[in-house]
Design a protein around this motif. Structure first.
Motif, PDB file in Angstrom:
ATOM      1  N   TYR A  98       0.624  -0.950  -0.190  1.00 26.20           N
ATOM      2  CA  TYR A  98       0.069  -0.133  -0.151  1.00 26.20           C
ATOM      3  C   TYR A  98       1.173   1.486   0.293  1.00 26.20           C
ATOM      4  CZ  TYR A  98       1.245   1.262   4.511  1.00 26.20           C
ATOM      5  OH  TYR A  98       1.354   1.298   5.787  1.00 26.20           O
ATOM      6  N   PRO A  99       0.652   2.263  -0.567  1.00 29.61           N
ATOM      7  CA  PRO A  99       1.050   3.046  -0.188  1.00 29.61           C
ATOM      8  C   PRO A  99       1.637   4.251   1.199  1.00 29.61           C
ATOM      9  CG  PRO A  99      -1.265   4.049  -1.958  1.00 29.61           C
ATOM     10  CD  PRO A  99      -0.659   2.055  -0.979  1.00 29.61           C
ATOM     11  N   THR A 100       2.703   4.575   1.172  1.00 33.66           N
ATOM     12  CA  THR A 100       2.894   5.618   2.291  1.00 33.66           C
ATOM     13  C   THR A 100       3.626   6.564   2.331  1.00 33.66           C
ATOM     14  OG1 THR A 100       5.221   4.368   2.290  1.00 33.66           O
ATOM     15  CG2 THR A 100       4.090   2.936   3.366  1.00 33.66           C
ATOM     16  N   PRO A 101       3.851   7.447   2.807  1.00 30.67           N
ATOM     17  CA  PRO A 101       4.073   8.640   2.780  1.00 30.67           C
ATOM     18  C   PRO A 101       5.952   8.320   1.663  1.00 30.67           C
ATOM     19  CG  PRO A 101       3.680   9.192   4.398  1.00 30.67           C
ATOM     20  CD  PRO A 101       3.366   7.481   4.368  1.00 30.67           C
ATOM     21  N   SER A 102       6.650   7.470   2.068  1.00 27.18           N
ATOM     22  CA  SER A 102       7.789   7.465   1.550  1.00 27.18           C
ATOM     23  C   SER A 102       8.362   6.745   0.619  1.00 27.18           C
ATOM     24  CB  SER A 102       8.900   6.399   2.917  1.00 27.18           C
ATOM     25  OG  SER A 102       8.386   5.510   3.166  1.00 27.18           O
ATOM     26  N   ILE A 103       7.078   5.763   0.036  1.00 27.37           N
ATOM     27  CA  ILE A 103       6.967   5.180  -1.205  1.00 27.37           C
ATOM     28  C   ILE A 103       5.241   4.588  -1.820  1.00 27.37           C
ATOM     29  CG2 ILE A 103       7.693   3.087  -0.290  1.00 27.37           C
ATOM     30  CD1 ILE A 103       9.897   2.989  -2.641  1.00 27.37           C
ATOM     31  N   SER A 104       5.495   3.846  -3.053  1.00 27.80           N
ATOM     32  CA  SER A 104       4.168   4.050  -2.824  1.00 27.80           C
ATOM     33  C   SER A 104       4.952   2.428  -4.477  1.00 27.80           C
ATOM     34  CB  SER A 104       3.544   4.214  -3.964  1.00 27.80           C
ATOM     35  OG  SER A 104       2.124   3.305  -3.629  1.00 27.80           O
ATOM     36  N   TYR A 105       4.099   1.505  -3.528  1.00 30.46           N
ATOM     37  CA  TYR A 105       4.722   0.477  -5.790  1.00 30.46           C
ATOM     38  C   TYR A 105       3.279   0.399  -5.772  1.00 30.46           C
ATOM     39  CZ  TYR A 105       8.530  -0.979  -2.120  1.00 30.46           C
ATOM     40  OH  TYR A 105      10.356  -0.470  -1.772  1.00 30.46           O
ATOM     41  N   ALA A 205      -2.655  14.083  -4.551  1.00 31.70           N
ATOM     42  CA  ALA A 205      -1.957  13.436  -5.826  1.00 31.70           C
ATOM     43  C   ALA A 205      -1.131  12.597  -4.892  1.00 31.70           C
ATOM     44  CB  ALA A 205      -1.694  14.138  -6.620  1.00 31.70           C
ATOM     45  N   LEU A 206      -1.046  11.490  -5.990  1.00 34.68           N
ATOM     46  CA  LEU A 206      -0.078  10.121  -5.875  1.00 34.68           C
ATOM     47  C   LEU A 206       1.164  10.770  -5.630  1.00 34.68           C
ATOM     48  CD1 LEU A 206       0.357   7.172  -4.806  1.00 34.68           C
ATOM     49  CD2 LEU A 206       0.663   7.143  -6.870  1.00 34.68           C
ATOM     50  N   GLY A 207       1.978  11.181  -6.343  1.00 28.33           N
ATOM     51  CA  GLY A 207       3.560  11.923  -6.697  1.00 28.33           C
ATOM     52  C   GLY A 207       3.707  13.124  -5.100  1.00 28.33           C
ATOM     53  N   ARG A 208       2.395  13.659  -4.838  1.00 28.35           N
ATOM     54  CA  ARG A 208       2.616  14.077  -3.522  1.00 28.35           C
ATOM     55  C   ARG A 208       2.745  13.205  -2.166  1.00 28.35           C
ATOM     56  NH1 ARG A 208       2.394  19.883  -3.483  1.00 28.35           N
ATOM     57  NH2 ARG A 208       1.018  19.495  -1.841  1.00 28.35           N
ATOM     58  N   TYR A 209       1.581  12.599  -2.902  1.00 25.59           N
ATOM     59  CA  TYR A 209       1.803  11.504  -1.915  1.00 25.59           C
ATOM     60  C   TYR A 209       2.872  10.964  -0.749  1.00 25.59           C
ATOM     61  CZ  TYR A 209      -1.341   8.620   2.141  1.00 25.59           C
ATOM     62  OH  TYR A 209      -1.372   7.909   3.005  1.00 25.59           O
ATOM     63  N   SER A 210       3.347  10.648  -2.256  1.00 29.22           N
ATOM     64  CA  SER A 210       4.478   9.541  -1.169  1.00 29.22           C
ATOM     65  C   SER A 210       5.734  10.275  -2.506  1.00 29.22           C
ATOM     66  CB  SER A 210       4.211   8.471  -2.251  1.00 29.22           C
ATOM     67  OG  SER A 210       2.920   7.140  -1.511  1.00 29.22           O
ATOM     68  N   ARG A 211       6.786   9.826  -1.560  1.00 28.62           N
ATOM     69  CA  ARG A 211       7.622  10.785  -1.849  1.00 28.62           C
ATOM     70  C   ARG A 211       8.539   9.860  -3.616  1.00 28.62           C
ATOM     71  NH1 ARG A 211      13.083   9.964  -0.343  1.00 28.62           N
ATOM     72  NH2 ARG A 211      12.612   8.837   1.584  1.00 28.62           N
ATOM     73  N   ARG A 212       8.045   8.638  -3.549  1.00 33.71           N
ATOM     74  CA  ARG A 212       8.841   7.314  -4.703  1.00 33.71           C
ATOM     75  C   ARG A 212       7.759   7.305  -4.851  1.00 33.71           C
ATOM     76  NH1 ARG A 212      14.618   5.795  -2.846  1.00 33.71           N
ATOM     77  NH2 ARG A 212      13.836   4.965  -0.644  1.00 33.71           N
ATOM     78  N   VAL A 213       7.877   7.148  -6.332  1.00 33.32           N
ATOM     79  CA  VAL A 213       6.245   6.023  -7.257  1.00 33.32           C
ATOM     80  C   VAL A 213       7.180   5.207  -8.033  1.00 33.32           C
ATOM     81  CG1 VAL A 213       4.346   5.840  -8.227  1.00 33.32           C
ATOM     82  CG2 VAL A 213       4.794   7.769  -6.366  1.00 33.32           C
ATOM     83  N   PRO A 214       7.940   4.084  -7.444  1.00 39.74           N
ATOM     84  CA  PRO A 214       8.215   3.485  -8.734  1.00 39.74           C
ATOM     85  C   PRO A 214       7.639   2.803  -9.949  1.00 39.74           C
ATOM     86  CG  PRO A 214       8.439   2.652  -6.723  1.00 39.74           C
ATOM     87  CD  PRO A 214       7.831   3.316  -6.486  1.00 39.74           C
ATOM     88  N   ALA A 215       8.167   3.770 -11.005  1.00 34.89           N
ATOM     89  CA  ALA A 215       7.054   3.635 -12.386  1.00 34.89           C
ATOM     90  C   ALA A 215       7.450   1.598 -13.084  1.00 34.89           C
ATOM     91  CB  ALA A 215       8.166   4.335 -13.537  1.00 34.89           C
ATOM     92  N   CYS A 216       7.336   1.158 -12.775  1.00 34.42           N
ATOM     93  CA  CYS A 216       6.971  -0.513 -13.242  1.00 34.42           C
ATOM     94  C   CYS A 216       6.121  -0.439 -14.317  1.00 34.42           C
ATOM     95  CB  CYS A 216       6.409  -1.648 -12.055  1.00 34.42           C
ATOM     96  SG  CYS A 216       5.015  -0.997 -11.378  1.00 34.42           S
TER      97      CYS A 216
END
Lengths: 216, 450
Positions: A98-105, A205-216
């Motif tokens: 699940y998404p957290t402020p540090s990362i969202s997979y 917006a997810l890009g603001r919610y999570s610091r990193r959003v890997p673009a898999c």
């Protein structure tokens, strides 16, 4: 899994309504929801992240679906003037990423990617499950056993506003809390993560919610 | 973009391995010889009275933990007892990441057998299995006997040192503790990490066995991560990969790219090196033609099913497994001729991947087989799925991955290869590097939490 038998239609569980608002606290308008990425809001509990998605030219459809934790249900159709706004609990039904402020997979891939292969899909980078937000969050590929769980939205054409009103997945969410209890306590305080959301809930917006959003 | 897995990869998996299901031998035709090993104690273990059909699972690795949880979920009447000899869990999967400091030991080991049992409504029994009486449906442990209705034996692997020419038992032990392979016991990981962290230069050998060894990409991944450490420290060091296979066994293009583009002056990969002996004192690996000197090494010999499989009389004849694996039905995992005893995880004789994610995926299916059979039913065969990342760069973290399933030929009763939807993602990137960590965390959650 994708059975649309009318007889299996089961209502979602009602929770206290929560009006979606922007970061400045003003009511979010449906026309402000972009198509490039998902927005994240908490519902029905403070510790449960959900995705609000604008499918653009696509419409969302209802299906009779099943959760292995919570049984049968029918996902709500899309809302808004074009029937293209949907919301899901943003927790992968496979192994609860699940998404957290540090990362969202987990993310909504509005454009094709290595994993998504076509635009407009929700992907979980952890184990490669791909879901279709236009078809009730059903799995397209990967190991997830169940669709993503839907959140019901009410749309008010008078003010273009959006309100979350219910979901399915009480047992699933309790399992989510068990899995992440320590980190949820750290973020929300003891018991804070399981407080019901009431009144308003902020969509970011997810890009603001999570610091990193890997673009898999 | 994903690419279909290439034929070379498929052949590499198949090679020595597809022997496992020798064509022409009908499933269920040959029950194993009744070895009937001694049941050691004749005293029952102290356990609560079974409240339903008792399912005893031997081994708390990926396979056993997954089956214990999901068998109970699938069929809540099951009274599940997980027998595990270790008192502290640590995973083999993801352990390579520790060597390069990408994770800490807590990441691998801070997962409690007790919590897994409480969260998933079964009993954890800390004991070592010593015998099996299949007629009396009794498994013996050092803490007493346990009666079962269904038994799953999932003890993992042991090394097969004679296959690399090390036959003397004393030499095998010395080699195993001096230059461990790092694929069987957690204490080996601690040693290899120390070796990597203490290396000051010279030649570090990583060997790759042939056959269906545990975790096909892992020796190559480890070479990359060791090289990343040596590169960062600017050591005059070489990682010498001595590979028994003619080509990298899986994700070949991704590893070749990493070797050439990231570690050109550090990693030297040598194919088709059939090791015939190791001179421990002189630190030399011998083949029929050459000798390779090293300063330190991780010597990964061939593998076999855990010796417990042999001790319990569950081993397949050599025409059904080329590497001493369990004599089980290919589709349903029961011992041939005994619907009450099952073997899963890396002791299986199947030609597909011996790895954490495969055991996890397979465990979900075996749990369903057990739940069905406890209710007098059968279910259709489903392939396990192998989702597997390999971290090829440490700074930044970049990985490659594969997502594979397998096909079954009912006429020959064999696993024939990768399914058509198998995909390989061989362009390394940071998205997959980050996903690698969450991949492992997901499996811990699936085994230890509700």
């Amino acid at each position: 899994m994708a059975c649309s038998l009318p007889g299996t239609a089961v209502a979602l569980q009602d929770f206290a309504p929560a009006r979606l608002v922007g970061e400045d606290g003003s009511p979010l308008k449906a026309t402000e929801v972009g198509t490039a990425e998902a927005m994240v809001f908490a519902y029905p509990y403070a510790g449960v992240p959900c995705f609000l998605i604008n499918l653009g030219a696509k419409r969302a459809h209802a299906h009779g679906l099943t959760s292995s934790d919570d049984g049968g249900y029918t996902n709500p159709p899309g809302v808004g003037r074009a029937g293209n706004l949907v919301a899901f609990v943003a927790i992968c039904t496979h192994q609860l990423t699940y998404p957290t402020p540090s990362i969202s997979y987990l993310r909504y891939a509005s454009t094709a990617s290595e994993l998504a292969t076509a635009p407009g899909r929700i992907v979980c980078c952890a184990h490669g499950s791909v879901f279709d937000p236009a078809e009730g969050g059903q799995k397209i590929s990967g190991p997830a056993p169940n669709p993503l769980l839907p959140v019901r939205l009410a749309y008010d054409p008078a003010n273009d506003g959006l309100t979350a009103t219910g979901t399915v997945g009480e047992k699933f969410l309790q399992r989510f809390f068990q899995n992440y209890k320590a980190e949820l306590i750290e973020r929300f305080g003891p018991g804070g993560y399981r407080q019901q959301v009431t009144g308003t809930t902020t969509a970011i917006a997810l890009g603001r919610y999570s610091r990193r959003v890997p673009a898999c | 973009m994903s690419t279909p897995i290439d034929r070379r990869d498929f052949l590499a998996l198949g090679g020595a391995v597809l022997v496992a299901g020798a064509p022409g031998i009908a499933a269920g035709a040959v029950p194993p010889k009744a070895v009937a090993p001694a049941v050691a104690t004749h005293a029952l273990a102290t356990l609560p009275k079974a409240k339903g059909p008792r399912l005893v699972i031997v081994g708390g690795g990926t396979s056993g933990l997954t089956i214990a949880k999901y068998a109970k979920k699938e069929y809540p009447r099951f009274d599940v007892v997980l027998v595990e000899k270790r008192d502290l869990y640590a995973s083999c999967f993801a352990s390579n990441l520790w060597y390069a400091g990408l994770i800490d030991l807590e990441f691998l080991a801070a997962h409690s057998f007790l919590d897994a049992a409480v969260n998933n409504h079964y009993l954890h029994f800390n004991a070592t299995v010593t015998g099996l009486d299949r007629t009396a449906k009794t498994v013996a442990t050092n803490k007493g006997d346990i009666k079962y209705d269904f038994l799953v034996v999932a003890p993992g692997i042991d090394y097969d040192y004679p296959r690399i020419g090390v036959t003397d038992p004393g030499a095998q032990l010395t080699l195993a503790q001096t230059y461990p392979g790092g694929f069987a016991r957690s204490t080996e990981h601690v040693t290899i990490r120390r070796k990597v962290q203490e290396f000051e230069g010279g030649v570090f050998v990583q060997t790759v066995p042939n056959g269906n060894y545990r975790c096909l990409p892992a020796p190559y991944e480890r070479a990359c991560l060791m090289a990343a450490v040596f590169k960062k420290r600017k050591l005059k060091a070489k990682v010498l990969v001595l590979d028994a296979n003619p080509e990298i066994t899986i994700k070949a293009k991704g590893f070749h790219d990493a070797f050439e583009q990231l570690y050109k002056d550090i990693i030297q990969w040598v194919p088709s090196v059939e090791i015939t002996g190791v001179d421990i004192d002189k630190r030399a690996i011998k083949t029929d033609f050459d000798s390779y000197d090293f300063d330190d090494a991780a010597i990964y010999p061939n593998i076999r099913a855990a010796t417990l499989i042999e001790q319990l009389g569950l081993m397949a004849p050599s025409d059904r497994s080329a590497q001493k694996e369990a004599n089980i039905d290919i589709r349903f995992y029961n011992l041939v001729g005994d619907p009450h005893v099952y073997v899963s995880g890396d002791s299986r004789r199947h030609p597909y991947s011996k790895s954490g994610n495969t055991a996890n995926s397979e465990g979900h299916y075996v749990a369903r087989v057990l739940a069905a059979r406890a209710q007098g039913k059968e279910i259709a065969w489903v392939s396990p799925e192998t989702i597997c990342y390999s971290m090829v760069n440490a700074d930044p973290m970049e990985a490659i991955s594969v997502d594979a399933r397998y096909t079954y030929d009912a006429r020959k009763d064999v696993i024939t290869g990768f399914s058509p939807d198998t995909k390989a993602f061989l362009n390394r990137d940071t998205a997959k590097g980050l996903a690698d960590l969450e991949w492992a965390r997901g499996m811990y959650r699936d085994m230890f939490n509700a």
